[in-house]
Design a protein around this motif. Structure first.
Motif, mmCIF file in Angstrom:
data_model
loop_
_atom_site.group_PDB
_atom_site.id
_atom_site.type_symbol
_atom_site.label_atom_id
_atom_site.label_comp_id
_atom_site.label_asym_id
_atom_site.label_seq_id
_atom_site.Cartn_x
_atom_site.Cartn_y
_atom_site.Cartn_z
ATOM 1 N N GLY A 77 -11.415 -119.095 -62.524
ATOM 2 C CA GLY A 77 -11.680 -119.874 -63.851
ATOM 3 C C GLY A 77 -11.442 -121.433 -63.253
ATOM 4 N N PRO A 78 -11.808 -122.185 -64.491
ATOM 5 C CA PRO A 78 -11.451 -123.820 -64.153
ATOM 6 C C PRO A 78 -9.860 -124.056 -63.958
ATOM 7 C CG PRO A 78 -12.738 -123.355 -65.985
ATOM 8 C CD PRO A 78 -12.298 -121.970 -65.473
ATOM 9 N N ASP A 79 -9.143 -123.215 -64.498
ATOM 10 C CA ASP A 79 -7.596 -123.188 -64.373
ATOM 11 C C ASP A 79 -7.087 -122.966 -63.086
ATOM 12 O OD1 ASP A 79 -8.358 -120.473 -64.878
ATOM 13 O OD2 ASP A 79 -6.917 -120.285 -66.660
ATOM 14 N N GLY A 80 -7.941 -122.184 -62.066
ATOM 15 C CA GLY A 80 -7.533 -121.581 -60.701
ATOM 16 C C GLY A 80 -7.238 -120.341 -60.963
ATOM 17 N N VAL A 81 -7.172 -119.690 -62.262
ATOM 18 C CA VAL A 81 -6.658 -118.258 -62.244
ATOM 19 C C VAL A 81 -8.089 -117.443 -62.057
ATOM 20 C CG1 VAL A 81 -5.941 -116.353 -63.731
ATOM 21 C CG2 VAL A 81 -4.964 -118.786 -63.934
ATOM 22 N N LEU A 82 -7.562 -116.047 -61.154
ATOM 23 C CA LEU A 82 -8.730 -115.140 -60.854
ATOM 24 C C LEU A 82 -8.873 -114.176 -61.947
ATOM 25 C CD1 LEU A 82 -10.466 -113.632 -58.966
ATOM 26 C CD2 LEU A 82 -8.737 -112.364 -58.260
ATOM 27 N N TYR A 83 -9.842 -114.243 -62.532
ATOM 28 C CA TYR A 83 -9.893 -113.481 -63.901
ATOM 29 C C TYR A 83 -10.935 -112.210 -63.315
ATOM 30 C CZ TYR A 83 -8.498 -117.093 -66.613
ATOM 31 O OH TYR A 83 -7.910 -118.088 -67.219
#
Length: 116
Positions: A77-83
Motif C-alpha cells: 500500500g501507499p503506507d508501505g505495508v504489505l496487504y
C-alpha cells in the motif's frame, strides 16, 4: 489568494515522487494448465504485487460439478505495508480473509470492495 494557495498545494502534490507504472517489471510468471480438471498460476511484479491461484474441478460429470479455487494476492500500500488477501471460491461463494503486515490497518474501501 485562496486560489493561489490551492494551486500551490496541487503543484506540490504533482511534484511528489511517484512510481511510474511503466517502471514495474514482471519478475515471475508461472502457468500450469492441468487439462480439463485443474490449473494453477502465479505472477509477481517488481513493486511487490503478486497473485497465486489454484483451481480444481470437483464432482466431475455430475449435476454438482463445480470448480473450487483457492489463492492469494498481495500488494504494498501507499503506507508501505504489505496487504494480503487469501481466498477460497467454491460452491459457497467467494470467501476472502484479509491480512496485513505490521503497522497498518486494511483500508476500509478495500474491505468494502471485497465483502460488499
Amino acid at each position: 489568494m485562496k486560489s493561489f494557495v490551492v494551486l500551490a498545494l496541487i503543484a506540490a502534490a504533482c511534484a511528489a515522487p511517484q512510481q511510474n507504472p511503466q517502471d514495474v517489471q514482471i519478475v515471475r510468471y508461472d502457468v500450469n494448465n492441468g487439462g480439463i480438471d485443474s490449473y494453477n498460476f502465479a505472477w509477481e511484479l517488481s513493486d511487490g504485487t503478486k497473485h497465486e491461484e489454484q483451481g480444481q474441478l470437483k464432482n466431475q460429470g455430475t449435476e454438482n460439478e463445480a470448480i473450487a479455487v483457492q489463492g492469494q494476492y498481495a500488494w504494498v500500500g501507499p503506507d508501505g505495508v504489505l496487504y494480503t488477501v487469501t481466498y477460497v471460491a467454491d460452491e459457497n461463494g467467494f470467501q476472502p480473509q484479509i491480512q496485513q503486515g505490521p503497522g497498518g490497518a486494511v483500508p476500509s474501501a478495500v474491505v468494502a470492495s471485497l465483502l460488499g
